[in-house]
Write an enzyme that holds these catalytic residues in place. Structure first.
Site, PDB file in Angstrom:
ATOM      1  N   ASP A  38       0.873  -1.181   0.000  1.00 17.92           N
ATOM      2  CA  ASP A  38       0.000   0.000   0.000  1.00 17.92           C
ATOM      3  C   ASP A  38       0.911   1.232   0.000  1.00 17.92           C
ATOM      4  O   ASP A  38       1.641   1.465   0.966  1.00 17.92           O
ATOM      5  CB  ASP A  38      -0.883  -0.033   1.259  1.00 17.92           C
ATOM      6  N   ILE A  39       0.865   2.001  -1.091  1.00 15.33           N
ATOM      7  CA  ILE A  39       1.801   3.141  -1.191  1.00 15.33           C
ATOM      8  C   ILE A  39       1.505   4.241  -0.176  1.00 15.33           C
ATOM      9  O   ILE A  39       2.320   5.136   0.019  1.00 15.33           O
ATOM     10  CB  ILE A  39       1.849   3.748  -2.620  1.00 15.33           C
ATOM     11  N   ALA A  62      -3.089   4.673  -8.270  1.00 18.36           N
ATOM     12  CA  ALA A  62      -3.895   5.863  -7.986  1.00 18.36           C
ATOM     13  C   ALA A  62      -5.276   5.468  -7.497  1.00 18.36           C
ATOM     14  O   ALA A  62      -5.761   4.370  -7.778  1.00 18.36           O
ATOM     15  CB  ALA A  62      -4.039   6.728  -9.245  1.00 18.36           C
ATOM     16  N   THR A 103      -3.253  13.792 -14.181  1.00 15.89           N
ATOM     17  CA  THR A 103      -4.514  13.748 -14.923  1.00 15.89           C
ATOM     18  C   THR A 103      -4.862  15.066 -15.610  1.00 15.89           C
ATOM     19  O   THR A 103      -4.455  16.147 -15.152  1.00 15.89           O
ATOM     20  CB  THR A 103      -5.648  13.378 -13.939  1.00 15.89           C
ATOM     21  N   ASP A 104      -5.658  14.960 -16.665  1.00 10.62           N
ATOM     22  CA  ASP A 104      -6.222  16.140 -17.327  1.00 10.62           C
ATOM     23  C   ASP A 104      -7.185  16.895 -16.397  1.00 10.62           C
ATOM     24  O   ASP A 104      -7.489  18.063 -16.634  1.00 10.62           O
ATOM     25  CB  ASP A 104      -6.956  15.724 -18.616  1.00 10.62           C
ATOM     26  N   TYR A 127     -10.914  14.483  -6.156  1.00  7.06           N
ATOM     27  CA  TYR A 127      -9.957  13.653  -6.904  1.00  7.06           C
ATOM     28  C   TYR A 127      -8.908  14.547  -7.571  1.00  7.06           C
ATOM     29  O   TYR A 127      -7.703  14.306  -7.473  1.00  7.06           O
ATOM     30  CB  TYR A 127     -10.698  12.808  -7.946  1.00  7.06           C
TER      31      TYR A 127
END
Ligand SMILES: NC(=O)c1ccc[n+]([C@@H]2O[C@H](COP(=O)([O-])OP(=O)(O)OC[C@H]3O[C@@H](n4cnc5c(N)ncnc54)[C@H](OP(=O)(O)O)[C@@H]3O)[C@@H](O)[C@H]2O)c1
Length: 295
Positions: A38-39, A62, A103-104, A127
């Site tokens: 788990d990062i 992510a 992300t965009d 997010y």
């Protein structure tokens, strides 16, 4: 020189392709999926990177549940922001290069034409804030991270992940026989994961650092994209346009979040093929994969 790469998020759509791509290019790949690490756990990340001693760390893990994040912003922030801090600090200790995917959705969509790397960011929800914070953490702890923003990722790995991807969602809905409503007033640049992995490797081979956009290269509304998917898949469900006002979601999203690939191309990285070709490649690839992932 060490040619070992540690890939976090190796079980995701992009992670599977990164492992394959870097393996093909002769890197020794050390992979970490959600089950193995788990990062968000700083100690585990530090120990894993110290033990692997990689030249390169790539994070494609992510928290991608854009609407659910509005109910649990802390979970999104832990996985997308604080976890990147963990990775960046561990990279600093190990003297490893970090590649972080973003992300965009760091943009608000008001520009109306493809976003370039120097455009101002303005995230619209939990997010998006968490992903932009991940970028900032990478830049805060490291002098030269490579940050790659992408858009609407789809890859064969999505056949096996709980969230899948837009192509799989459309094909599933097409099988149900009911009319399918897709927004026509939101535009992105859907990106085929194997091509994204290839271009990531190209950027690294050219020693590129900083922020780069790698989108699919073609701005398209989600409605038009659905139409393209159905055409290429040879199915003909009833597809109806809808819009943001009729189809309310928990999270606000940018209306136009297509990314310009011009910076990447100006550095000599191979341009993306037309989206039609990428979707055709995806449809061919999904026929040949089995439910037992070996990557
Ligand atoms: N998918 C898109 O449309 C899209 C669009 C723009 C940008 N991006 C970015 O592109 C990158 C790759 O996305 P993708 O499409 O490959 O996503 P994906 O298929 O959802 O894969 C993400 C992986 O990360 C894992 N993960 C989540 N939280 C974790 C944690 N705390 N520790 C370890 N692993 C964790 C997930 O495991 P579980 O499945 O068990 O949760 C999953 O295997 C991400 O940075 C994403 O934000 C994606």
């Amino acid at each position: 020189m060490k040619s070992r790469v540690a890939i976090f998020g190796s079980g995701g759509q992009l992670g599977v392709e990164l492992c394959r791509e870097f393996g093909h290019r002769g890197w020794e790949v050390v992979r970490f999926d959600r089950q193995s690490l788990d990062i968000a756990d700083a100690c585990l990340v530090e120990t894993a990177i110290a033990k692997a001693d990689p030249a390169l760390v790539i994070n494609s893990a992510a928290y991608n549940q854009v609407d659910v994040a509005e109910k649990e912003p802390l979970a999104a922030f832990q996985a997308n922001a604080l976890a990147v801090r963990n990775l960046a600090m561990a990279c600093r200790q190990a003297d490893a290069q970090l590649v972080q995917f973003s992300t965009d959705y760091v943009f608000d969509g008001t520009k109306g034409s493809p976003y370039v790397e120097t455009d101002p960011t303005h995230p619209l929800g939990a997010y998006a804030v968490s992903k932009l914070s991940g970028e900032l953490y990478a830049q805060a702890y490291l002098d030269k991270p490579l940050i790659i923003r992408t858009s609407g990722v789809f890859g064969p790995g999505g056949l096996f992940t709980p969230r899948g991807n837009f192509v799989e969602l459309m094909l599933r809905l097409a099988g149900n026989g009911s009319p399918i409503r897709v927004v026509e007033d939101h535009v992105a640049s859907p990106t085929y994961a194997p091509l994204l992995a290839e271009r990531t490797a190209e950027l690294l081979e050219k020693n590129c650092t900083g922020v780069f956009h790698i989108g699919g290269g073609q701005p398209i509304s989600w409605h038009e994209y659905a139409r393209l998917i159905f055409e290429l898949a040879g199915v003909n469900p009833e597809l109806k346009p809808t819009n943001e006002r009729e189809y309310r979601t928990a999270a606000r999203r940018p209306r136009f979040s297509a990314l310009s690939n011009s910076k990447m191309e100006s550095h000599g990285v191979t341009p993306m093929p037309p989206l039609r070709e990428a979707v055709a490649m995806y449809l061919a690839a999904r026929k040949s994969v089995t439910p037992h992932r070996s990557e």
